[in-house]
Design a protein around this motif. Structure first.
Motif, mmCIF file in Angstrom:
data_model
loop_
_atom_site.group_PDB
_atom_site.id
_atom_site.type_symbol
_atom_site.label_atom_id
_atom_site.label_comp_id
_atom_site.label_asym_id
_atom_site.label_seq_id
_atom_site.Cartn_x
_atom_site.Cartn_y
_atom_site.Cartn_z
ATOM 1 N N LYS A 6 1.011 -1.286 -0.066
ATOM 2 C CA LYS A 6 0.079 0.076 0.116
ATOM 3 C C LYS A 6 0.982 1.329 0.067
ATOM 4 O O LYS A 6 1.778 1.374 0.741
ATOM 5 C CB LYS A 6 -0.943 0.071 1.224
ATOM 6 C CG LYS A 6 -1.831 1.050 1.429
ATOM 7 C CD LYS A 6 -2.705 0.783 2.725
ATOM 8 C CE LYS A 6 -2.159 1.217 3.844
ATOM 9 N NZ LYS A 6 -3.386 1.124 5.049
ATOM 10 N N GLN A 7 0.545 2.103 -0.939
ATOM 11 C CA GLN A 7 1.320 3.394 -0.839
ATOM 12 C C GLN A 7 0.258 4.584 -0.614
ATOM 13 O O GLN A 7 -0.518 4.617 -1.528
ATOM 14 C CB GLN A 7 1.996 3.571 -2.228
ATOM 15 C CG GLN A 7 2.742 4.835 -2.475
ATOM 16 C CD GLN A 7 3.798 5.167 -1.687
ATOM 17 O OE1 GLN A 7 4.484 4.195 -1.344
ATOM 18 N NE2 GLN A 7 3.868 6.362 -0.993
ATOM 19 N N PRO A 8 0.598 5.310 0.103
ATOM 20 C CA PRO A 8 -0.192 6.814 0.303
ATOM 21 C C PRO A 8 0.017 7.756 -0.810
ATOM 22 O O PRO A 8 1.185 7.804 -1.306
ATOM 23 C CB PRO A 8 0.217 7.199 1.776
ATOM 24 C CG PRO A 8 1.408 6.717 2.121
ATOM 25 C CD PRO A 8 1.719 5.357 1.249
ATOM 26 N N ARG A 28 -5.120 9.459 0.031
ATOM 27 C CA ARG A 28 -5.709 8.131 -0.636
ATOM 28 C C ARG A 28 -4.460 7.397 -0.565
ATOM 29 O O ARG A 28 -3.486 7.661 -0.486
ATOM 30 C CB ARG A 28 -6.185 8.917 -1.946
ATOM 31 C CG ARG A 28 -7.238 9.438 -2.258
ATOM 32 C CD ARG A 28 -7.572 9.870 -3.487
ATOM 33 N NE ARG A 28 -8.889 10.866 -3.899
ATOM 34 C CZ ARG A 28 -9.228 11.161 -4.686
ATOM 35 N NH1 ARG A 28 -8.885 10.700 -5.930
ATOM 36 N NH2 ARG A 28 -10.092 12.089 -4.701
ATOM 37 N N TYR A 29 -4.924 6.173 -1.050
ATOM 38 C CA TYR A 29 -4.166 5.002 -1.049
ATOM 39 C C TYR A 29 -3.925 4.102 -2.393
ATOM 40 O O TYR A 29 -5.113 4.009 -3.046
ATOM 41 C CB TYR A 29 -4.408 3.911 -0.175
ATOM 42 C CG TYR A 29 -4.063 4.603 1.396
ATOM 43 C CD1 TYR A 29 -2.718 4.509 1.784
ATOM 44 C CD2 TYR A 29 -5.171 5.205 2.150
ATOM 45 C CE1 TYR A 29 -2.483 5.037 3.077
ATOM 46 C CE2 TYR A 29 -4.782 5.654 3.506
ATOM 47 C CZ TYR A 29 -3.488 5.586 3.850
ATOM 48 O OH TYR A 29 -3.246 6.197 5.126
ATOM 49 N N MET A 30 -2.838 3.941 -2.738
ATOM 50 C CA MET A 30 -2.726 2.869 -4.020
ATOM 51 C C MET A 30 -2.167 1.228 -3.400
ATOM 52 O O MET A 30 -1.558 1.402 -2.487
ATOM 53 C CB MET A 30 -1.384 3.463 -4.919
ATOM 54 C CG MET A 30 -1.263 2.733 -6.020
ATOM 55 S SD MET A 30 0.326 3.572 -6.844
ATOM 56 C CE MET A 30 -0.487 5.160 -7.240
ATOM 57 N N LYS A 40 -8.097 4.949 -6.066
ATOM 58 C CA LYS A 40 -9.543 5.252 -5.716
ATOM 59 C C LYS A 40 -10.522 5.243 -7.072
ATOM 60 O O LYS A 40 -11.457 4.693 -6.891
ATOM 61 C CB LYS A 40 -9.495 6.788 -5.079
ATOM 62 C CG LYS A 40 -11.019 6.986 -4.857
ATOM 63 C CD LYS A 40 -11.071 8.132 -3.650
ATOM 64 C CE LYS A 40 -12.694 8.345 -3.397
ATOM 65 N NZ LYS A 40 -12.571 9.565 -2.444
ATOM 66 N N TYR A 41 -9.916 5.602 -8.143
ATOM 67 C CA TYR A 41 -10.851 5.637 -9.422
ATOM 68 C C TYR A 41 -10.143 4.797 -10.523
ATOM 69 O O TYR A 41 -11.107 4.802 -11.485
ATOM 70 C CB TYR A 41 -11.221 6.925 -9.812
ATOM 71 C CG TYR A 41 -12.034 8.052 -8.820
ATOM 72 C CD1 TYR A 41 -13.354 7.506 -8.778
ATOM 73 C CD2 TYR A 41 -11.494 8.673 -8.233
ATOM 74 C CE1 TYR A 41 -14.044 7.995 -7.563
ATOM 75 C CE2 TYR A 41 -12.330 9.374 -7.176
ATOM 76 C CZ TYR A 41 -13.590 9.007 -6.790
ATOM 77 O OH TYR A 41 -14.208 9.998 -6.096
#
Length: 98
Positions: A6-8, A28-30, A40-41
């Protein structure tokens, strides 16, 4: 499905009305999964991600996803080394750092 890494990242959201413009930052997070990277999208199948690179300048920087459909840039506030290492372990890709 459990994510691997996970990467912010930060998304600047601009709101404009008749009197003012207001910018707010959303955290958000990747997420890296076995077969895709998810924001997110957007979803990026790992087969379509050729490379991940980044550049840090001070406290912020940019993370770049190099895909078959173009380069996608994300504002980051922390080193993505662990995220990139997890990506490389899955894809055997090379990563460039400036």
């Amino acid at each position: 499905m459990q994510f691997i890494a996970k990467q912010p990242y930060v998304k600047v959201v601009r709101q404009v009305n008749a009197l003012e413009q207001k910018d707010t930052e959303e955290q958000r997070y990747m997420y890296l999964y076995e077969e895709k990277i998810v924001t997110k999208y957007r979803e990026f199948p790992l087969d379509n991600v050729m490379d991940i690179s980044y550049r840090l300048t001070g406290k912020k920087g940019m993370l770049y996803l190099h895909t078959l459909k173009g380069v996608y840039a994300y504002i980051i506030t922390s080193s993505p080394d662990q995220f990139i290492a997890a990506f490389k372990a899955r894809t055997h890709s090379t990563t460039h750092r400036d």
